[in-house]
Design an enzyme around this catalytic site. Structure first.
Site, PDB file in Angstrom:
ATOM      1  N   HIS A  10       0.822  -1.274  -0.044  1.00 31.80           N
ATOM      2  CA  HIS A  10      -0.042   0.085  -0.014  1.00 31.80           C
ATOM      3  C   HIS A  10       0.751   1.232   0.065  1.00 31.80           C
ATOM      4  O   HIS A  10       1.458   1.476   0.962  1.00 31.80           O
ATOM      5  CB  HIS A  10      -0.840   0.219   1.231  1.00 31.80           C
ATOM      6  CG  HIS A  10      -1.910   1.030   1.100  1.00 31.80           C
ATOM      7  ND1 HIS A  10      -3.339   1.082   0.821  1.00 31.80           N
ATOM      8  CD2 HIS A  10      -1.848   2.386   1.635  1.00 31.80           C
ATOM      9  CE1 HIS A  10      -3.880   2.275   0.795  1.00 31.80           C
ATOM     10  NE2 HIS A  10      -3.007   3.036   1.246  1.00 31.80           N
ATOM     11  N   ASN A  15      -1.954  13.702   4.009  1.00 29.78           N
ATOM     12  CA  ASN A  15      -2.954  14.501   5.205  1.00 29.78           C
ATOM     13  C   ASN A  15      -2.539  14.369   6.590  1.00 29.78           C
ATOM     14  O   ASN A  15      -3.310  14.613   7.394  1.00 29.78           O
ATOM     15  CB  ASN A  15      -4.265  13.388   4.983  1.00 29.78           C
ATOM     16  CG  ASN A  15      -4.878  13.430   3.652  1.00 29.78           C
ATOM     17  OD1 ASN A  15      -4.442  14.260   2.719  1.00 29.78           O
ATOM     18  ND2 ASN A  15      -5.627  12.516   3.377  1.00 29.78           N
ATOM     19  N   THR A  17      -6.838   9.608  -3.746  1.00 30.84           N
ATOM     20  CA  THR A  17      -8.040  10.473  -4.028  1.00 30.84           C
ATOM     21  C   THR A  17      -7.551  11.576  -4.579  1.00 30.84           C
ATOM     22  O   THR A  17      -8.520  12.306  -5.306  1.00 30.84           O
ATOM     23  CB  THR A  17      -8.545  10.736  -2.487  1.00 30.84           C
ATOM     24  OG1 THR A  17      -7.898  11.250  -1.932  1.00 30.84           O
ATOM     25  CG2 THR A  17      -9.128   9.180  -2.137  1.00 30.84           C
ATOM     26  N   ARG A  76     -14.690  12.706   4.649  1.00 28.90           N
ATOM     27  CA  ARG A  76     -13.841  14.011   4.361  1.00 28.90           C
ATOM     28  C   ARG A  76     -12.868  13.822   3.325  1.00 28.90           C
ATOM     29  O   ARG A  76     -12.196  15.059   2.966  1.00 28.90           O
ATOM     30  CB  ARG A  76     -12.909  14.323   5.913  1.00 28.90           C
ATOM     31  CG  ARG A  76     -12.106  13.039   6.127  1.00 28.90           C
ATOM     32  CD  ARG A  76     -11.614  13.056   7.412  1.00 28.90           C
ATOM     33  NE  ARG A  76     -11.029  11.816   8.056  1.00 28.90           N
ATOM     34  CZ  ARG A  76      -9.901  11.292   7.468  1.00 28.90           C
ATOM     35  NH1 ARG A  76      -9.148  11.932   6.641  1.00 28.90           N
ATOM     36  NH2 ARG A  76      -9.556  10.185   7.865  1.00 28.90           N
ATOM     37  N   ASP A 126       2.067   2.913   3.249  1.00 30.79           N
ATOM     38  CA  ASP A 126       1.332   4.133   2.917  1.00 30.79           C
ATOM     39  C   ASP A 126       2.098   5.429   2.469  1.00 30.79           C
ATOM     40  O   ASP A 126       1.621   6.490   2.599  1.00 30.79           O
ATOM     41  CB  ASP A 126       0.311   4.632   4.439  1.00 30.79           C
ATOM     42  CG  ASP A 126      -0.756   5.692   3.712  1.00 30.79           C
ATOM     43  OD1 ASP A 126      -1.135   5.386   2.828  1.00 30.79           O
ATOM     44  OD2 ASP A 126      -1.119   6.317   4.567  1.00 30.79           O
ATOM     45  N   TYR A 133     -12.089   1.439   1.556  1.00 32.46           N
ATOM     46  CA  TYR A 133     -11.311   2.423   2.771  1.00 32.46           C
ATOM     47  C   TYR A 133     -12.631   2.922   3.461  1.00 32.46           C
ATOM     48  O   TYR A 133     -13.548   3.854   2.930  1.00 32.46           O
ATOM     49  CB  TYR A 133     -10.699   3.545   1.948  1.00 32.46           C
ATOM     50  CG  TYR A 133      -9.785   4.318   2.818  1.00 32.46           C
ATOM     51  CD1 TYR A 133      -9.477   3.878   4.134  1.00 32.46           C
ATOM     52  CD2 TYR A 133      -9.461   5.492   2.665  1.00 32.46           C
ATOM     53  CE1 TYR A 133      -8.683   4.512   5.142  1.00 32.46           C
ATOM     54  CE2 TYR A 133      -8.525   6.539   3.557  1.00 32.46           C
ATOM     55  CZ  TYR A 133      -8.312   6.015   4.856  1.00 32.46           C
ATOM     56  OH  TYR A 133      -7.545   6.452   5.730  1.00 32.46           O
ATOM     57  N   HIS A 154      -6.362  -0.747   6.366  1.00 33.08           N
ATOM     58  CA  HIS A 154      -5.843  -0.060   7.569  1.00 33.08           C
ATOM     59  C   HIS A 154      -6.749  -0.790   8.718  1.00 33.08           C
ATOM     60  O   HIS A 154      -7.343   0.390   9.767  1.00 33.08           O
ATOM     61  CB  HIS A 154      -5.812   1.654   7.665  1.00 33.08           C
ATOM     62  CG  HIS A 154      -5.181   1.991   6.321  1.00 33.08           C
ATOM     63  ND1 HIS A 154      -4.090   1.430   5.485  1.00 33.08           N
ATOM     64  CD2 HIS A 154      -5.449   2.875   5.643  1.00 33.08           C
ATOM     65  CE1 HIS A 154      -3.710   2.051   4.788  1.00 33.08           C
ATOM     66  NE2 HIS A 154      -4.338   3.188   4.512  1.00 33.08           N
ATOM     67  N   ARG A 207     -10.627   0.818  -6.010  1.00 29.26           N
ATOM     68  CA  ARG A 207     -10.676   1.085  -4.559  1.00 29.26           C
ATOM     69  C   ARG A 207     -11.861   1.956  -4.618  1.00 29.26           C
ATOM     70  O   ARG A 207     -12.088   2.891  -5.280  1.00 29.26           O
ATOM     71  CB  ARG A 207      -9.348   1.997  -4.293  1.00 29.26           C
ATOM     72  CG  ARG A 207      -9.319   2.411  -2.781  1.00 29.26           C
ATOM     73  CD  ARG A 207      -8.281   3.196  -2.727  1.00 29.26           C
ATOM     74  NE  ARG A 207      -7.897   3.377  -1.064  1.00 29.26           N
ATOM     75  CZ  ARG A 207      -7.258   4.406  -0.437  1.00 29.26           C
ATOM     76  NH1 ARG A 207      -6.808   5.527  -1.094  1.00 29.26           N
ATOM     77  NH2 ARG A 207      -6.819   4.414   0.649  1.00 29.26           N
TER      78      ARG A 207
END
Length: 303
Positions: free
Chosen positions: A31, A262, A77, A130, A257, A157, A181, A124
């Site tokens: 990931h 973020n 995203t 958010r 990751d 997710y 996660h 995905r």
């Protein structure tokens, strides 16, 4: 094209340490992401954040530094359903990377087949409010049915509190389902409490469900790791990840990751994230399943 990074969000850690933990041969970072560079692969107009650039060359340099053999590059995203940056990373990986795309209902079958040829093996679906706007579930179910014909899987997710309302949709998906996660559990709550127990039940009742036991830096309440090598990095996350690895050893994955989008409080040292692994997969057998056997079976079944 010039993009201004979202204020307050950190850049990725530029000087990762060398892990103390030696990864098994063939280990996969299952990931990770590439961001842009924005001048070459512009960020999506509808994005909720603008990251710093993080190129394929930088990702693969990190792979070699940490000791991984291969990567799974997950569509970010901030790029929406424009998969060009991710696909470009696969094309230039020398066969050492596979990908997970984001697509819309309008994607053509020819485009899906072309992505398959480059190494894409999943799509995905993001339910973190958010980060993305709502996509109708009938559209997502249609996409899942189409990619199932290619042998792809679906990565989901979401946040743990939303599992009850999403349960029926997830269990109706016609593919392997990989949870990002561990569904972001609240690690301030008991590992055997009702919220995490529901996620364990979800995996136990549905053998097509896998989980990534990654991103302790996002879940931890105690914060960054101690420097003492005897103490686990992100120790409050360990019981949750260890429980999933021990109960479902053939359905777990792990990834860095990178480049950790973020984050505002601290940016993790990727070398120390690797040193988290032996605290959650406590035997060589579990480590090999987590890092080699499982991701290879899912993404490189031909090997």
């Amino acid at each position: 094209m010039q993009f201004q990074k979202t204020p307050g969000w950190l850049d990725w850690f530029a000087g990762p340490s060398k892990p103390r933990f030696k990864l098994p041969a063939g280990a996969v970072d299952a990931h990770c992401h590439v961001f842009g560079p924005g001048a070459e692969f512009p960020y999506a107009p509808e994005r909720k954040y603008t990251p710093c650039d993080a190129s394929k060359q930088q990702l693969y340099s990190l792979r070699d530094h940490l000791g991984f053999a291969r990567n799974v590059v997950v569509q970010a995203t901030c790029h929406g359903a424009d998969n060009r940056a991710m696909v470009d990373a696969l094309v230039h990986s020398g066969g050492k990377a596979r990908g997970v795309a984001t697509v819309r209902r309008s994607v053509g079958d020819g485009e899906l087949r072309a992505m398959h040829e480059t190494g894409v093996r999943g799509v995905r679906f993001n339910f973190v409010k958010r980060l993305v706007d709502f996509t109708p579930r009938d559209e997502l179910m249609e996409i899942a049915g189409r990619v199932a014909k290619l042998g792809w899987h679906v990565v989901i997710y979401f946040e743990a509190a939303d599992l009850p309302e999403l349960w029926d949709f997830f269990t109706a998906l016609p593919t392997i389902v990989v949870v990002d996660h561990m569904s972001r559990p609240d690690v301030g709550k008991p590992v055997d409490g009702p919220e995490f127990e529901l996620f364990v039940k979800f995996m136990r009742q549905h053998p097509n469900v896998w989980s990534k036991v990654s991103c302790p830096e996002r879940l931890s309440v105690t914060g960054p790791p101690a420097l003492n090598g005897e103490q686990s990095p992100y120790r409050d996350v360990v019981p949750f990840a260890r429980r999933i690895v021990q109960n479902f050893p053939d359905r777990v994955l792990w990834g860095t990751d990178w480049p950790h989008p973020n984050l505002k409080d601290h940016m993790p040292d990727d070398g120390l994230l690797v040193d988290f692994i032996p605290h959650i997969a406590v035997t060589p057998d579990l480590q090999r399943r987590l890092l080699v056997d499982n991701p290879t079976r899912l993404y490189w079944p031909e090997i």
